[in-house]
Design a protein around this motif. Sequence first.
Motif: not given
Length: 293
Positions: A279-284, A20-25, A270-273
């Motif tokens: 942007e995270l959802k797009k890459y996930a 998860i952290n790697l995806l966030l990074i 990662g979830l509240r912002d």
Amino acid sequence: MNDANDQRILIQSPLSLLCINLLLIVTFFKKEFFYTTTRYILYAVTLLSDSFILLMSDVLFNFTFFQITMHVWLCIIISIVVLLYLMITPVTLTAMTLERYVAICMPLRHGELCSTRSAINCILIIHGLSSVPCIVVFSNFFASASLSFYEQHSVCSMEIFMLFRWHDHIRSALSQLYFLIMCITIVFSYVQIFKVAKTASGENKKSTWKGLRTVILHAFQLLLCLIQLWCPFIEAAVLQINFRLFNNVRYFNYIMFSLAPRCLSPLIYGLRDEKFFLELKKYALFGLYNKKY
């Protein structure tokens, strides 16, 4: 032995946080807005330090579980880096709280005080402050240990560097000092933001209360990290009573005050912002989600 195996299996589960952290990074580096904004830059620092600690704590736990020994000099190198990054997370969280204070209570100066250049200087200061306990602890050890001690084999842990009681006392004094300074910073920021929240109106009020909730989450996460500074002294006291109880207490402290606060990092930004989450959802979802904001 079953209890020990259950503990080992449970401790492996937080390694999924690394993914998860790697995806966030990756998300952080994919958009210029994130790596040019102070709060996201500081967030990335916590993600990197948390990821490193999650990985190294798992490795060291397995070494301890299987009683794998190493040269003391190698353990010194590992412990210096681990101790540094253990301190980086709470110090960075304190800096992030101050950033929220400046954004809400001093909005006209936020662009000046929280520029990209200021963020880089802040990272250097964070590493400098985080290295002080490390320098003090190991300076005392180097001054006290004989040369032959470095060639010995031992299971790697911080306890092997506490050669005298006064070493523990100095580490305790440093932990209490950091605990006090960080608590004062959090309380000060919370009180000031709360005052602004009460007097704000409209969109400003909504933004300010959101900032206040973020500070509360930082405070809770920071509290768990700061309690971790006290864990060695609690464990040392328990060790004098019962070794099995000591192992259980150390395991509980590790889960509650080392892993738990690092599980909160993906949640807070990662979830509240909203911007980061979209942007995270797009890459996930491999680019299938392309909603603009």
